[in-house]
Design a protein around this motif. Structure first.
Motif, PDB file in Angstrom:
ATOM      1  N   GLU A  64       0.240  -1.045   0.223  1.00  0.00           N
ATOM      2  CA  GLU A  64      -0.311   0.305  -0.162  1.00  0.00           C
ATOM      3  C   GLU A  64       0.476   0.904  -0.076  1.00  0.00           C
ATOM      4  N   PHE A  65       2.311   1.373   0.365  1.00  0.00           N
ATOM      5  CA  PHE A  65       3.084   2.167   0.407  1.00  0.00           C
ATOM      6  C   PHE A  65       4.275   2.410  -0.265  1.00  0.00           C
ATOM      7  N   ALA A  66       5.311   3.370  -0.436  1.00  0.00           N
ATOM      8  CA  ALA A  66       6.722   3.138  -1.144  1.00  0.00           C
ATOM      9  C   ALA A  66       7.020   2.390   0.000  1.00  0.00           C
ATOM     10  N   SER A  67       8.420   1.462  -0.479  1.00  0.00           N
ATOM     11  CA  SER A  67       8.950   0.173  -0.144  1.00  0.00           C
ATOM     12  C   SER A  67      10.383   1.115   0.448  1.00  0.00           C
ATOM     13  N   VAL A  68      11.120  -0.133   1.592  1.00  0.00           N
ATOM     14  CA  VAL A  68      12.219   0.498   1.794  1.00  0.00           C
ATOM     15  C   VAL A  68      13.522   0.416   0.321  1.00  0.00           C
ATOM     16  N   LYS A  69      13.127  -0.377  -0.635  1.00  0.00           N
ATOM     17  CA  LYS A  69      13.456  -0.688  -1.468  1.00  0.00           C
ATOM     18  C   LYS A  69      13.011   0.115  -2.836  1.00  0.00           C
ATOM     19  N   ASP A  70      12.130   1.090  -3.018  1.00  0.00           N
ATOM     20  CA  ASP A  70      11.820   2.349  -3.535  1.00  0.00           C
ATOM     21  C   ASP A  70      12.728   2.889  -2.961  1.00  0.00           C
ATOM     22  N   ALA A  71      12.153   3.151  -1.893  1.00  0.00           N
ATOM     23  CA  ALA A  71      13.327   4.677  -1.761  1.00  0.00           C
ATOM     24  C   ALA A  71      15.049   4.862  -1.578  1.00  0.00           C
ATOM     25  N   ALA A  72      15.380   3.455  -1.163  1.00  0.00           N
ATOM     26  CA  ALA A  72      17.349   3.085  -1.749  1.00  0.00           C
ATOM     27  C   ALA A  72      17.149   3.804  -3.245  1.00  0.00           C
ATOM     28  N   ASP A  73      16.026   2.955  -4.545  1.00  0.00           N
ATOM     29  CA  ASP A  73      16.623   3.231  -5.529  1.00  0.00           C
ATOM     30  C   ASP A  73      16.016   5.065  -5.865  1.00  0.00           C
ATOM     31  N   VAL A  74      15.582   6.103  -5.148  1.00  0.00           N
ATOM     32  CA  VAL A  74      15.895   6.818  -5.428  1.00  0.00           C
ATOM     33  C   VAL A  74      16.890   7.823  -4.675  1.00  0.00           C
ATOM     34  N   VAL A  75      16.979   7.295  -3.805  1.00  0.00           N
ATOM     35  CA  VAL A  75      18.310   7.199  -3.204  1.00  0.00           C
ATOM     36  C   VAL A  75      19.201   7.562  -3.863  1.00  0.00           C
ATOM     37  N   LEU A  76      19.522   6.381  -4.839  1.00  0.00           N
ATOM     38  CA  LEU A  76      20.617   6.248  -5.621  1.00  0.00           C
ATOM     39  C   LEU A  76      20.249   5.991  -7.204  1.00  0.00           C
ATOM     40  N   GLY A  77      19.505   7.336  -7.346  1.00  0.00           N
ATOM     41  CA  GLY A  77      19.015   7.778  -8.814  1.00  0.00           C
ATOM     42  C   GLY A  77      18.832   6.279  -9.948  1.00  0.00           C
ATOM     43  N   ARG A  78      18.169   5.459  -9.489  1.00  0.00           N
ATOM     44  CA  ARG A  78      17.489   4.236  -9.979  1.00  0.00           C
ATOM     45  C   ARG A  78      16.434   4.443 -10.202  1.00  0.00           C
ATOM     46  N   THR A  79      15.631   5.539  -9.843  1.00  0.00           N
ATOM     47  CA  THR A  79      14.225   5.399 -10.217  1.00  0.00           C
ATOM     48  C   THR A  79      13.735   6.889  -9.976  1.00  0.00           C
ATOM     49  N   ASP A  80      12.807   6.924 -10.333  1.00  0.00           N
ATOM     50  CA  ASP A  80      12.392   8.645 -10.003  1.00  0.00           C
ATOM     51  C   ASP A  80      11.108   9.040  -9.503  1.00  0.00           C
ATOM     52  N   LEU A  81      11.038  10.109  -9.244  1.00  0.00           N
ATOM     53  CA  LEU A  81       9.624  10.405  -8.611  1.00  0.00           C
ATOM     54  C   LEU A  81       8.067   9.890  -9.220  1.00  0.00           C
ATOM     55  N   LYS A  82       8.164  10.600 -10.066  1.00  0.00           N
ATOM     56  CA  LYS A  82       7.046  10.574 -10.934  1.00  0.00           C
ATOM     57  C   LYS A  82       6.676   9.135 -11.373  1.00  0.00           C
ATOM     58  N   ALA A  83       7.363   7.968 -12.021  1.00  0.00           N
ATOM     59  CA  ALA A  83       7.165   6.601 -11.312  1.00  0.00           C
ATOM     60  C   ALA A  83       6.725   5.883 -10.000  1.00  0.00           C
ATOM     61  N   LEU A  84       7.416   6.555  -9.174  1.00  0.00           N
ATOM     62  CA  LEU A  84       6.707   6.037  -8.049  1.00  0.00           C
ATOM     63  C   LEU A  84       5.638   6.759  -7.596  1.00  0.00           C
ATOM     64  N   ALA A  85       5.551   7.946  -7.732  1.00  0.00           N
ATOM     65  CA  ALA A  85       3.960   7.928  -7.706  1.00  0.00           C
ATOM     66  C   ALA A  85       3.066   7.492  -8.126  1.00  0.00           C
ATOM     67  N   SER A  86       3.013   7.308  -9.344  1.00  0.00           N
ATOM     68  CA  SER A  86       2.573   6.431 -10.568  1.00  0.00           C
ATOM     69  C   SER A  86       2.032   4.755  -9.563  1.00  0.00           C
ATOM     70  N   LYS A  87       3.028   4.713  -9.404  1.00  0.00           N
ATOM     71  CA  LYS A  87       3.050   2.779  -9.135  1.00  0.00           C
ATOM     72  C   LYS A  87       2.151   2.833  -7.958  1.00  0.00           C
ATOM     73  N   TYR A  88       2.201   3.617  -6.481  1.00  0.00           N
ATOM     74  CA  TYR A  88       1.506   3.446  -5.873  1.00  0.00           C
ATOM     75  C   TYR A  88       0.265   4.525  -5.806  1.00  0.00           C
ATOM     76  N   GLY A  89       0.162   5.644  -6.111  1.00  0.00           N
ATOM     77  CA  GLY A  89      -0.919   6.210  -6.580  1.00  0.00           C
ATOM     78  C   GLY A  89      -0.862   7.988  -5.488  1.00  0.00           C
ATOM     79  N   TYR A  90       0.068   8.225  -5.058  1.00  0.00           N
ATOM     80  CA  TYR A  90       0.201   8.907  -4.500  1.00  0.00           C
ATOM     81  C   TYR A  90       0.266  10.627  -5.211  1.00  0.00           C
ATOM     82  N   LYS A  91      -0.287  11.441  -4.162  1.00  0.00           N
ATOM     83  CA  LYS A  91      -0.538  13.061  -5.106  1.00  0.00           C
ATOM     84  C   LYS A  91       1.115  13.370  -4.640  1.00  0.00           C
TER      85      LYS A  91
END
Length: 206
Positions: free
Chosen positions: A69-96
Motif C-alpha cells: 500500500e505504500f513505498a517500500s524501503v527498496k523504492d526509497a533506496a532506488d530514489v536515493v541511488l538515482g535508479r528510479t524517479d519520483l514520477k514513477a514512484l508516485a504512479s506505482k502507488y497512487g501518490y499525489k
C-alpha cells in the motif's frame, strides 16, 4: 673462494631472474583478480567489537513481505541511488505530489508525495504546520524527498513492516538512539519510532 672486486657472484644473475619472474607472476594475479572483486567496506560493529569488513551490495533487494500500500524501503533506496524517479514512484502507488513542502520551523522538502492523507494546515507559501496528516480511509503514508528520502506512516503495524524490510534486506544496526541507524555500506537507514518514519540516504562512505 674469494672473488675479485666488481665481479658478480655466479648465482646472482639466476637469483635476479627468479625474483623478477616471481614479482611478475604476483602482479598478473593481482591484475587478473581486479575485475572479479566487489567493492568492500569496513563497518563499525554495534557491540563495539572488531569492525566488520563486508562486500558492498549493488542494490537493496526487494522484501517479499513489504506492504504493497505504500513505498517500500527498496523504492526509497532506488530514489536515493538515482535508479528510479519520483514520477514513477508516485504512479506505482497512487501518490499525489506537491513540489516544495516546508514544515514550519522544522524541515523543508523538495517534493512531498502523499496517499490517503491531506496536507497539514498551511501557514505560508509552501509552508505547513506538519507533514501530511492521515485520513480515516485506507492506509495513509507520505514520502518526503530532499537528498534523503523519508517514508512516513501512521500506525504501528505499517511502521513495523518498514523496520522488518530494513532488517531483512541486508542492513545491520550501527547505533541506537532516537533514530536507530542501520547500514548496508551502500545506503543508510534511520528508523524513527516516535514519528513512524524510515529515512534513507547514501551511506556516509559513498
Amino acid at each position: 673462494m674469494r672473488y675479485p672486486l666488481n665481479t658478480q657472484h655466479p648465482i646472482s644473475e639466476t637469483m635476479k631472474k627468479t625474483l623478477i619472474l616471481a614479482v611478475a607472476s604476483v602482479a598478473v594475479m593481482l591484475l587478473g583478480s581486479c575485475g572479479t572483486k566487489h567493492p568492500v567496506a569496513t563497518l563499525p560493529s554495534f557491540d563495539e567489537s572488531r569492525p566488520v569488513v563486508t562486500e558492498l551490495p549493488t542494490e537493496v533487494p526487494a522484501y517479499p513481505n513489504a506492504n504493497k500500500e505504500f513505498a517500500s524501503v527498496k523504492d526509497a533506496a532506488d530514489v536515493v541511488l538515482g535508479r528510479t524517479d519520483l514520477k514513477a514512484l508516485a504512479s506505482k502507488y497512487g501518490y499525489k505530489t506537491l513540489v516544495g513542502y516546508a514544515v514550519y520551523r522544522l524541515d523543508s522538502y523538495d517534493t512531498m508525495l502523499y496517499k490517503n492523507c491531506l496536507p497539514a494546515k498551511k501557514v505560508g507559501q509552501g509552508v505547513y504546520t506538519d507533514t501530511p496528516q492521515p485520513q480515516r480511509k485506507g492506509t495513509s503514508s507520505y514520502v518526503a524527498v530532499t537528498k534523503d528520502v523519508t517514508i512516513g506512516v501512521f500506525n504501528n503495524k505499517a511502521y513495523e513492516n518498514l523496520v522488518e524490510q530494513v532488517k531483512n534486506s541486508g542492513f545491520r544496526l550501527l547505533e541506537q538512539g532516537y533514530e536507530d541507524h542501520y547500514t548496508n555500506g551502500l545506503v543508510d537507514a534511520y528508523c524513527y519510532a516516535s514519528r513512524r518514519t524510515v529515512r534513507l540516504s547514501k551511506a556516509v562512505n559513498q
